[in-house]
Design a protein around this motif. Structure first.
Motif, PDB file in Angstrom:
ATOM      1  N   LEU A  13       0.824  -1.206   0.000  1.00  0.00           N
ATOM      2  CA  LEU A  13       0.000   0.000   0.000  1.00  0.00           C
ATOM      3  C   LEU A  13       0.861   1.260   0.000  1.00  0.00           C
ATOM      4  O   LEU A  13       1.943   1.285   0.577  1.00  0.00           O
ATOM      5  CB  LEU A  13      -0.906   0.026   1.233  1.00  0.00           C
ATOM      6  CG  LEU A  13      -1.933  -1.096   1.398  1.00  0.00           C
ATOM      7  CD1 LEU A  13      -2.822  -0.811   2.607  1.00  0.00           C
ATOM      8  CD2 LEU A  13      -2.778  -1.262   0.154  1.00  0.00           C
ATOM      9  N   THR A  15       0.345   5.500   0.732  1.00  0.00           N
ATOM     10  CA  THR A  15      -0.605   6.488   1.253  1.00  0.00           C
ATOM     11  C   THR A  15      -1.060   7.450   0.156  1.00  0.00           C
ATOM     12  O   THR A  15      -0.392   7.595  -0.866  1.00  0.00           O
ATOM     13  CB  THR A  15       0.029   7.332   2.373  1.00  0.00           C
ATOM     14  OG1 THR A  15       1.094   8.116   1.814  1.00  0.00           O
ATOM     15  CG2 THR A  15       0.544   6.470   3.506  1.00  0.00           C
ATOM     16  N   PHE A  29      -6.503   3.534   7.623  1.00  0.00           N
ATOM     17  CA  PHE A  29      -5.522   2.475   7.378  1.00  0.00           C
ATOM     18  C   PHE A  29      -5.870   1.219   8.172  1.00  0.00           C
ATOM     19  O   PHE A  29      -5.838   0.102   7.641  1.00  0.00           O
ATOM     20  CB  PHE A  29      -4.131   2.975   7.758  1.00  0.00           C
ATOM     21  CG  PHE A  29      -3.048   1.921   7.675  1.00  0.00           C
ATOM     22  CD1 PHE A  29      -2.800   1.234   6.498  1.00  0.00           C
ATOM     23  CD2 PHE A  29      -2.276   1.623   8.787  1.00  0.00           C
ATOM     24  CE1 PHE A  29      -1.810   0.259   6.418  1.00  0.00           C
ATOM     25  CE2 PHE A  29      -1.274   0.662   8.720  1.00  0.00           C
ATOM     26  CZ  PHE A  29      -1.047  -0.022   7.538  1.00  0.00           C
ATOM     27  N   LEU A  41       3.570  -0.764   3.803  1.00  0.00           N
ATOM     28  CA  LEU A  41       2.930   0.523   3.589  1.00  0.00           C
ATOM     29  C   LEU A  41       4.018   1.560   3.347  1.00  0.00           C
ATOM     30  O   LEU A  41       4.932   1.712   4.156  1.00  0.00           O
ATOM     31  CB  LEU A  41       2.109   0.941   4.800  1.00  0.00           C
ATOM     32  CG  LEU A  41       1.552   2.373   4.723  1.00  0.00           C
ATOM     33  CD1 LEU A  41       0.406   2.445   3.724  1.00  0.00           C
ATOM     34  CD2 LEU A  41       1.105   2.871   6.089  1.00  0.00           C
ATOM     35  N   CYS A  67       1.718  -0.924  12.304  1.00  0.00           N
ATOM     36  CA  CYS A  67       2.525  -1.721  11.373  1.00  0.00           C
ATOM     37  C   CYS A  67       3.351  -2.759  12.123  1.00  0.00           C
ATOM     38  O   CYS A  67       3.476  -3.903  11.676  1.00  0.00           O
ATOM     39  CB  CYS A  67       3.433  -0.806  10.551  1.00  0.00           C
ATOM     40  SG  CYS A  67       2.561   0.161   9.298  1.00  0.00           S
TER      41      CYS A  67
END
Length: 221
Positions: A13, A15, A29, A41, A67
């Protein structure tokens, strides 16, 4: 002799380019993760095409605990400084950013370093020689996230997978409907942004759809 089996392609992913409300995005998220597996991410805050280091740092600090909890690699776009400040898992370098070898010398062996290669085999191989942990090819489709893209062909992924062990990510206009073909072509990761955050049914539904497509592709490896 049995050929090695490829690992399943995973989701990477990125942002949105602008995050005006850090706390709200942290909740967004977290909601996306209800859709299933996410490998990494990348915090890429570039509202006007240039990195906003203050917001990048704020977003990274807000998302790092989640995370860590979910074992998702947190990658900082462009800024080795922010990567060091927040203790992120790594940095992603664009074609015009610090060279991989300089970033590796500064960060040491442990942090992940990714490098943009666009459609260039030469740049990708050079990045690998300098110590990159993965390279990113694309754009494979028109992208809403990044205007200055270079078209890339899926044959590039197939070639890379056949000659290199270094993982590769595919980027650029990737949707759940396009995910299976890119996985089968050779992408180890699919880097996605707008197709998740702007999905009509929400980020969790988008992540779920991507994972379903990648699961389907994995059965054909």
């Amino acid at each position: 002799m049995t050929e090695p089996t490829r690992e399943r392609t995973r989701l990477y992913l990125i942002t949105p380019a602008s995050v005006p409300d850090v706390a709200a995005f942290a909740k967004t998220f977290e909601s996306a993760l209800a859709g299933g597996d996410v490998a990494s991410l990348q915090v890429r805050i570039k509202p006007d095409g240039l990195i906003d280091e203050a917001t990048t740092e704020a977003v990274a600090r807000a998302l790092l605990p989640l995370c860590r909890e979910r074992e998702i690699a947190l990658i900082i776009n462009d800024s080795v400084d922010v990567c060091e400040k927040v203790g992120a898992d790594g940095v992603h370098l664009g074609a015009l950013d610090m060279q991989v070898k300089a970033a590796r010398a500064r960060l040491g062996k442990q942090p992940i370093i990714g490098a943009t290669a666009k459609d260039s085999r030469h740049i990708a191989m050079e990045a690998g020689e300098q110590g990159a942990d993965y390279v990113a090819f694309g754009a494979f489709f028109p992208s809403e996230t990044k205007a200055d893209t270079v078209p890339a062909d899926t044959e590039l992924l197939t070639w890379w997978q056949s000659v290199m062990e270094l993982p590769c990510a595919a980027i650029g206009g990737i949707t759940p409907e396009r995910a299976k073909a890119l996985s089968l072509a050779g992408a180890d990761f699919l880097a996605v942004s707008a197709s998740v955050w702007a999905h009509k049914d929400g980020p969790a539904a988008a992540v779920r759809a991507f994972n379903a497509a990648l699961d389907e592709a994995a059965t054909a490896f």
